[in-house]
Write a protein that holds these residues in place. Structure first.
Motif, short mmCIF file in Angstrom:
data_model
loop_
_atom_site.label_atom_id
_atom_site.label_comp_id
_atom_site.label_asym_id
_atom_site.label_seq_id
_atom_site.Cartn_x
_atom_site.Cartn_y
_atom_site.Cartn_z
N LEU A 33 -1.91 0.34 -4.93
CA LEU A 33 -1.32 -0.95 -4.59
C LEU A 33 -0.15 -1.13 -5.55
O LEU A 33 -0.34 -1.12 -6.78
CB LEU A 33 -2.34 -2.06 -4.72
N LEU B 161 0.88 -1.18 0.00
CA LEU B 161 0.00 0.00 0.00
C LEU B 161 0.91 1.22 0.00
O LEU B 161 1.65 1.45 0.95
CB LEU B 161 -0.87 -0.03 1.26
N LEU B 162 0.85 2.00 -1.10
CA LEU B 162 1.85 3.05 -1.29
C LEU B 162 1.19 4.40 -1.53
O LEU B 162 0.18 4.50 -2.21
CB LEU B 162 2.72 2.70 -2.51
N PRO B 163 1.80 5.47 -1.01
CA PRO B 163 1.27 6.81 -1.27
C PRO B 163 1.46 7.15 -2.74
O PRO B 163 2.41 6.70 -3.37
CB PRO B 163 2.13 7.70 -0.38
N TYR C 223 -3.84 6.57 -2.40
CA TYR C 223 -2.85 5.50 -2.36
C TYR C 223 -3.00 4.62 -3.60
O TYR C 223 -3.97 4.72 -4.34
CB TYR C 223 -3.06 4.63 -1.11
#
Lengths: 564, 564
Positions: free
Chosen positions: B110, B78-80, B108
């Motif tokens: 994936l 889970l990435l900004p 966010y």
């Protein structure tokens, strides 16, 4: 064979200062020692040293799960919403759930826990009682959109968990699977070197019956629990019970009205009468599925609305509003007493026991009554433990004063029963040839959280302080800096590695011995072996990271000692 | 010590029939043999046997990555969105990206791959040239919202990848990291038992320069590649080049107009003139960043617009529309020839070599021209390989006819260069005390996909057929059914286990020997040891799963042979 880890090549950057936003020990030290890095709020990267520690914890968990016959699987994290709608948790989880849509607009969630999907797997894979019992587990990434992600890897929004699920045809089978997990968890936490308590718990949003939590006492913990200093009783504050002890034989005078103008609160009443708040009876009105109900507790105690809701679930509990008093002449706001309630159900704390006398509302404006006796002047319809537990409350086991403490929840075991099996109609063909509904347990260990808990419990002022089983290496060899020292350090490191010892060697050039020693303490490998001043003679200094004890040893003795 | 896996307790349900929606071998067999289960489109659960195979593949990958000095880390999934916006990929990925918001509305994604986040990690952790080179890797879950998730675990929307990234201060360093990965990948795929080719590739959305793909030939593959049957040349079809060979000395008559009414297409023209399409020159008009450009290829070949766009990137390529001809009297639709184009840039396939003569448009309605010679009557501004490669095209290395084949991309290695370092200003302090921009490589292996590729390449009509290194067990012991047989099977299984052999034993009661044998073939463990008819004498039958060879052995001989 594993290789010697050389600090000159390892990506580890230590920091002298705590990160500005860090509040807890694990956040400060894991960042400062180069174990983890924050990617976003509650979302972390495990750097090389951190990954090793994480894997060591996971290995211990895996070994003990295998030992009780657990079968490892791997479920997805991206899950269709339908099974969670079926169980009701798609709504219940509220904002805690990360929800998303795919390119076609279908709705998904990031799994917070996997009861629904495991139930479906077993429904698909197991048809007969012969296929059960089964214990399935995974070590997998979970997602919860915490309102306040904090405390480093203690409470992340993306985190790693071991979750397992047992499936049985009988209650006895479930009890056995539960006992197996309980024992496995004890072995796991002992091997990890965690100080922990097992406390009975209420099961919350999971639904179900028997349930215990494994708590690691630590000031950074987010859970409050009670611990008895006199016996081995410990419990989640929400699970503490107070025994109902009727008071017999006491003769109280008849109840009598008191003129108490402007005393609608316990504080104003106690002050007006010059009595302690504990002599008064506080009556809280709530609506239970729309019906007004009164809850009585001693005037010095607070009602835990969460506990109350838990007891009365699935009924909905709300506070009353001014509107609810309209047309209810029987309810005199601020002056309610159970002795005058006719059409209202009366729930009470066990401290409001038969035979106890109270000062309470007289159900008339500006008037209270004294000598209102439970069992004589009013009846309790149902006793419930709903007061907030306080320091010094009596231990339900031995009566000694309980102690309130903070802890980290590191494990949780549940006897779920047939809740999910009912939702998904999980039956197997029984011995009698008829379908049997399956009963289920659910068991979790926070793997990334266990790393944080270990730091919180074991770190000291110098830094991290791992046990051998969990440390990223067994020995940290420090080359003080001169060529002869580096040569000796690398040589000893290779010999130790050949003997099966996991070695980290600080062979960095251009870094002062002081910095290397400080880094070794911070990184926290259990044994520190220094090739220093007496390197030319082949003499090393061995330091125990935890005790600080030092001794000088020859190369041969150091290798013999450390590979023993 | 590991335990004997007993089929009576293992959650494995075999199926006789292929799942209705399965098109590929891996989907059919992994489901039928109880290795995986579909949770949603392109989203899979690894069941106990599947998890073992998956872990075996991951172990091989991990060992070889460690051997080249790779440091294992674990990044979040889970990435900004910000780093992906900075690199431009948040847009570029389009629908392929799963996007979501948290409770506060922050955006966010994936992670589909992690170049951006790794660049940030290194920027944070490495300050000096002394901290480099570094190779970081993770085995982690990735997400891509494929339009057509299909083919079992071959092309999932949630899948497991080993991705690694190298960071160097020099181009030579990058070349070395690339070479290390190339060699490690060869060892990995050899150990896994995959048949593969290394082909040069274009780098696509990743951006960058040198790049090779590891392809496992298989009919289920989604990649097309060319293979030379005469030499060791192999390439991605998009990377095939055709040598420019000018034709010298041929004397062609002067160009001459032909009356060709109603022949705006190659087909109508070739039919009208009675010549092969290959004698004609096809001129396609496109707009490159808004400017009209002509592309010439032999009349019998197709232009690959993707390849053309790739060659001309970052310029944008579009097809012309009727509107583009307005006010352009120099462009006669359907009758364009390069000899009359004044203001239009002319790109051509190398087959349109200097000295070749063509039938092409005469730039007048209903008229073509013959004997239009390249280099005499028109000039090519730029040669580009833009035609779709066909079976039989000449091998760029040896000239033999190439063969078109389908394959599964199992690995990909890239020299990314400074693209991401530029985006995130990743510099380290160089030896001269000045900042040096870092250069980067990116390397991937689909771990879950490798399992699928193995099935596609190695399964036979009976089922799965694993190599020893990857199989969920070394030996599958089958107890035919009678008590004496089960007793012998369990005894041999325990002895083998004690000798370090990984054993699966079919001790199921009430299952016929025929079903057990069929299941053993389907599950695909390399050696099958049957406690059958001669069990009372202590004689077992050993069968090789792949060759089908059988022999009878005493217990002692079987144990000696299998533990060797």
């Amino acid at each position: 064979m594993a290789q010697v880890q050389r600090m000159s090549r390892l990506m580890v950057k230590t920091l002298r200062d705590d990160p500005a936003d860090a509040e807890t020990l694990n956040h400060k030290l894991l960042v400062r020692a180069g174990y983890v890095r924050r990617t976003a709020a509650g979302i972390w990267t495990w750097l090389p040293l951190g990954k090793k520690v994480y894997e060591n914890v996971a290995r211990v968990v895996r070994e003990e799960m295998d030992a009780i016959g657990g079968q490892e699987v791997l479920l997805p994290a991206l899950l269709p919403k339908e099974p969670y709608e079926a169980s009701g948790r798609y709504e219940e989880y509220g904002d805690l759930l990360f929800r998303l849509k795919d390119r076609k607009g279908s709705e998904y969630l990031l799994g917070p826990t996997h009861e629904e999907i495991f139930t479906q797997v077993v429904k698909d894979q197991c048809a007969s009682y012969k296929d059960l019992p089964v214990i399935l587990y995974q070590i997998q990434t979970k997602y919860r959109d915490e309102a306040r992600p904090r405390a480093g890897v203690l409470r992340g929004r993306e985190f790693q968990m071991k979750d397992s699920y047992s499936f049985d045809t009988t209650d006895e089978g479930l009890a056995e699977a539960y006992a197996l997990h309980r024992a496995a968890y004890q072995r796991i936490f002992e091997r990890l070197g965690l100080d922990y308590r097992i406390v009975s718990a209420v099961s919350g949003a999971m639904g179900g019956s028997a349930s215990e939590e494994f708590l690691a006492p630590a000031p950074a913990g987010e859970d409050t629990f009670v611990d008895c200093p006199a016996c081995d009783y410990a419990a989640n504050t929400e699970a503490v019970t107070f025994a109902l002890k009727p008071v017999e034989g006491a003769a109280h005078p008849a109840a009598e009205d008191l003129d108490t103008p402007d005393t609608p609160t316990i504080e104003t009443l106690a002050e007006h009468l010059g009595v302690p708040a504990s002599a008064t009876l506080k009556n809280l009105l709530v609506k239970v599925d729309g019906e007004i109900v009164a809850v009585g507790v001693p005037g010095d105690r607070e009602v835990d609305l969460g506990k109350l809701a838990e007891h009365l679930a699935p009924a909905e509990v709300e506070l009353v509003t001014a509107e609810d008093f309209e047309g209810r002449d029987d309810l005199v706001r601020g002056y309610i007493g159970p002795q005058g309630l006719q059409k209202v159900r009366y729930l009470a704390d066990p401290r409001v026991a038969p035979g106890t006398a109270w000062i309470t509302g007289a159900n008339k404006p500006d008037t209270h009554a004294k000598n209102v006796v439970c069992g004589r002047d009013f009846e309790v319809d149902q006793y419930l433990d709903v007061v907030v537990v306080e320091d010094g409350d009596p231990c339900p086991a031995c009566g000694a004063g309980l102690k309130l403490d903070r802890a980290i929840e590191i494990g949780h075991i549940f006897q779920l029963g047939r809740k999910y099996a009912d939702t998904f109609q999980l039956d197997v063909l029984g011995q009698q040839g008829k379908p049997v509904r399956v009963t289920m347990g659910s068991y979790g260990i926070g793997v990334s959280r266990a790393v944080a808990a270990l730091v919180e419990q074991t770190a000291d002022e110098q830094g991290l302080c791992w046990s051998k089983e969990i440390a990223p290496a067994d020995v940290h060899v420090v080359a003080a800096g001169k060529a002869v020292q580096t040569e000796l350090a690398l040589d000893v490191a290779e010999q130790l590695n050949a003997a099966g010892v996991r070695v980290l060697v600080d062979d960095r050039a251009g870094v002062s011995p002081g910095v290397k020693f400080t880094d070794a303490e911070l990184i926290g490998v259990p044994k520190i072996l220094v090739a220093g001043r007496r390197s030319a003679e082949g003499v090393l200094e061995l330091k125990d990271r935890r005790t600080g004890e030092r001794e000088e040893l020859s190369v041969a003795d150091a290798i013999a000692r450390l590979s023993a």
